[in-house]
Write a protein that holds these residues in place. Structure first.
Motif, mmCIF file in Angstrom:
data_model
loop_
_atom_site.group_PDB
_atom_site.id
_atom_site.type_symbol
_atom_site.label_atom_id
_atom_site.label_comp_id
_atom_site.label_asym_id
_atom_site.label_seq_id
_atom_site.Cartn_x
_atom_site.Cartn_y
_atom_site.Cartn_z
ATOM 1 N N ASN A 1 -1.139 -0.510 -1.305
ATOM 2 C CA ASN A 1 -1.470 -0.921 0.055
ATOM 3 C C ASN A 1 -2.693 -1.828 0.168
ATOM 4 O O ASN A 1 -3.059 -2.234 1.274
ATOM 5 C CB ASN A 1 -1.696 0.330 0.915
ATOM 6 C CG ASN A 1 -0.437 1.165 1.058
ATOM 7 O OD1 ASN A 1 0.663 0.622 1.223
ATOM 8 N ND2 ASN A 1 -0.571 2.474 0.967
ATOM 9 N N SER A 2 -3.330 -2.122 -0.953
ATOM 10 C CA SER A 2 -4.544 -2.953 -0.878
ATOM 11 C C SER A 2 -4.241 -4.434 -1.070
ATOM 12 O O SER A 2 -3.177 -4.825 -1.516
ATOM 13 C CB SER A 2 -5.540 -2.490 -1.938
ATOM 14 O OG SER A 2 -5.011 -2.658 -3.230
ATOM 15 N N ILE B 1 -3.145 3.618 -3.008
ATOM 16 C CA ILE B 1 -4.224 2.690 -2.624
ATOM 17 C C ILE B 1 -3.949 1.299 -3.196
ATOM 18 O O ILE B 1 -4.117 0.283 -2.505
ATOM 19 C CB ILE B 1 -5.581 3.230 -3.105
ATOM 20 C CG1 ILE B 1 -5.966 4.495 -2.311
ATOM 21 C CG2 ILE B 1 -6.683 2.168 -2.985
ATOM 22 C CD1 ILE B 1 -7.133 5.265 -2.869
ATOM 23 N N LEU B 2 -3.533 1.226 -4.456
ATOM 24 C CA LEU B 2 -3.254 -0.076 -5.081
ATOM 25 C C LEU B 2 -2.064 -0.785 -4.426
ATOM 26 O O LEU B 2 -2.088 -2.001 -4.252
ATOM 27 C CB LEU B 2 -2.997 0.127 -6.578
ATOM 28 C CG LEU B 2 -4.236 0.499 -7.405
ATOM 29 C CD1 LEU B 2 -3.830 0.898 -8.820
ATOM 30 C CD2 LEU B 2 -5.233 -0.664 -7.459
#
Length: 385
Positions: free
Chosen positions: A384-385, A381-382
């Motif tokens: 791709n955020s 998540i980190l």
């Protein structure tokens, strides 16, 4: 089981598992690094010389998640009366500001060297003027690389001891030495084995716990009557949950603050679903605030000459009496002394207990495969955020 330092009263059942007795004997003589860390023969990867230059540091911060800091925090809280230094524990993502006027010694602990929360806290709160000690595995990792760049003292974490079992290895004993405590006094395994009650008590204890689990009583409610034990019980909570919670099995350890929870949760404990078993934790304190008899009304004159310890003791005895009447299963630990040996015996008891419960349930007590899934997803998540 009785030692000089604590009194243990087992569950009322006295059953004994012969296969567990055999396994325990094998465990004692095995080359298991966790068991070895409980003994005075354990070889640390640091020396007194490594720590000598840090002994004058008065403000020490410990960066670490779970087992990387809970053991040291338990030691600090329980033995604070003997410790003349200030310790601060960054054991979650930390939003609190620290004074920039102080010079800190930072102790950064992560077995993998890549624990996200520890990396983030270290990045934000460590300054160039601080001194640093890094405890991590001897392999390439973020924290080892950071330690080298900061010219830190780097101590190797034992590869064969997971964080939750590491309290009597470098992870807990190095901080204890910085606290001015005697690490040798924590090592009580050998003396406990000489205690004729210990071997039988722990086997009977584990046998009873497994039988309770088989009867669908899998919530372990810990009734804590001593606030200084809070972080010790959080250490135990992690040890039990992370070691046993696998393959759709497990024990759910719940810490209940007493006697406060008499006024919130006790109704549920006494008359709710019967899927719990209980552990009482209490201790003796020589100094306890006394009731002011000048302001007590006649209706409460039974409180005259009583102190807080007397009232706590009466609460414990009353609760245990009601538990017996209602046939609610419980055991109890009463701490008679407040010193290194006391905690050493308790750390040893619960580490051995956890390993034996896992053996009886046919679970590997040393891994935590499900937790790794959240670590991987968080990183995704980190990224791709």
């Amino acid at each position: 089981m009785i030692t000089k330092n604590f009194l243990f009263k087992n569950f009322q059942g006295k059953k004994n598992n012969k296969s567990l007795r055999k396994y325990f004997k094998q465990l004692i003589v095995s080359k298991n690094e966790i068991i070895k860390s409980l003994t005075s023969n354990y070889y640390y990867s640091y020396t007194k010389q490594n720590l000598a230059k840090f002994q004058e540091c008065k403000d020490i911060r410990i960066f670490g998640m779970g087992g990387s800091s809970l053991g040291a925090n338990a030691i600090y809280d329980f033995l604070k009366y003997k410790i003349k230094k200030n310790f601060y524990f960054l054991s979650n993502l930390q939003k609190r500001k620290f004074s920039t006027k102080k010079n800190y010694l930072n102790l950064i602990i992560s077995k993998s060297g890549n624990t996200l929360e520890t990396i983030v806290n270290s990045n934000i709160y460590i300054s160039k003027k601080d001194q640093n000690i890094v405890i991590t595995e001897n392999k390439i990792s973020y924290l080892r690389d950071m330690g080298i760049k900061l010219k830190s003292e780097i101590i190797d974490h034992n590869n064969f001891i997971g964080g939750r079992y590491s309290v009597l290895s470098e992870v807990g004993m190095l901080p204890a030495e910085l606290m001015g405590l005697n690490e040798k006094k924590f090592k009580q395994f050998n003396s406990l084995l000489k205690n004729k009650y210990f071997f039988n008590a722990i086997i009977s204890n584990v046998t009873n716990i497994v039988e309770l689990i088989n009867k669908k009583k899998s919530n372990a409610v810990i009734l804590n009557y001593d606030e200084s034990l809070d972080n010790f019980l959080k250490w135990y909570q992690q040890l039990l949950a992370e070691s046993i919670g696998k393959k759709a099995k497990g024990i759910f350890p719940i810490i209940s603050t007493m006697p406060k929870d008499n006024h919130s949760l006790m109704q549920l404990y006494l008359d709710g679903q019967k899927n719990n078993f209980y552990t009482f934790f209490s201790s003796a304190d020589k100094i306890s605030p006394k009731i002011n008899k000048e302001t007590i009304s006649r209706s409460k004159n039974f409180l005259i000459n009583k102190n807080i310890q007397d009232i706590l003791d009466s609460k414990i005895l009353a609760t245990q009496k009601v538990f017996k009447i209602k046939k609610i299963p419980f055991r109890s630990f009463f701490l008679k002394t407040r010193k290194e040996e006391t905690l050493g015996e308790l750390f040893t008891f619960f580490i051995v207990e956890t390993i034996l419960i896992a053996k009886a349930l046919k679970i590997n007590p040393y891994d935590q495969p499900a937790v790794e899934l959240i670590k991987k997803e968080t990183n995704k998540i980190l990224v791709n955020s």
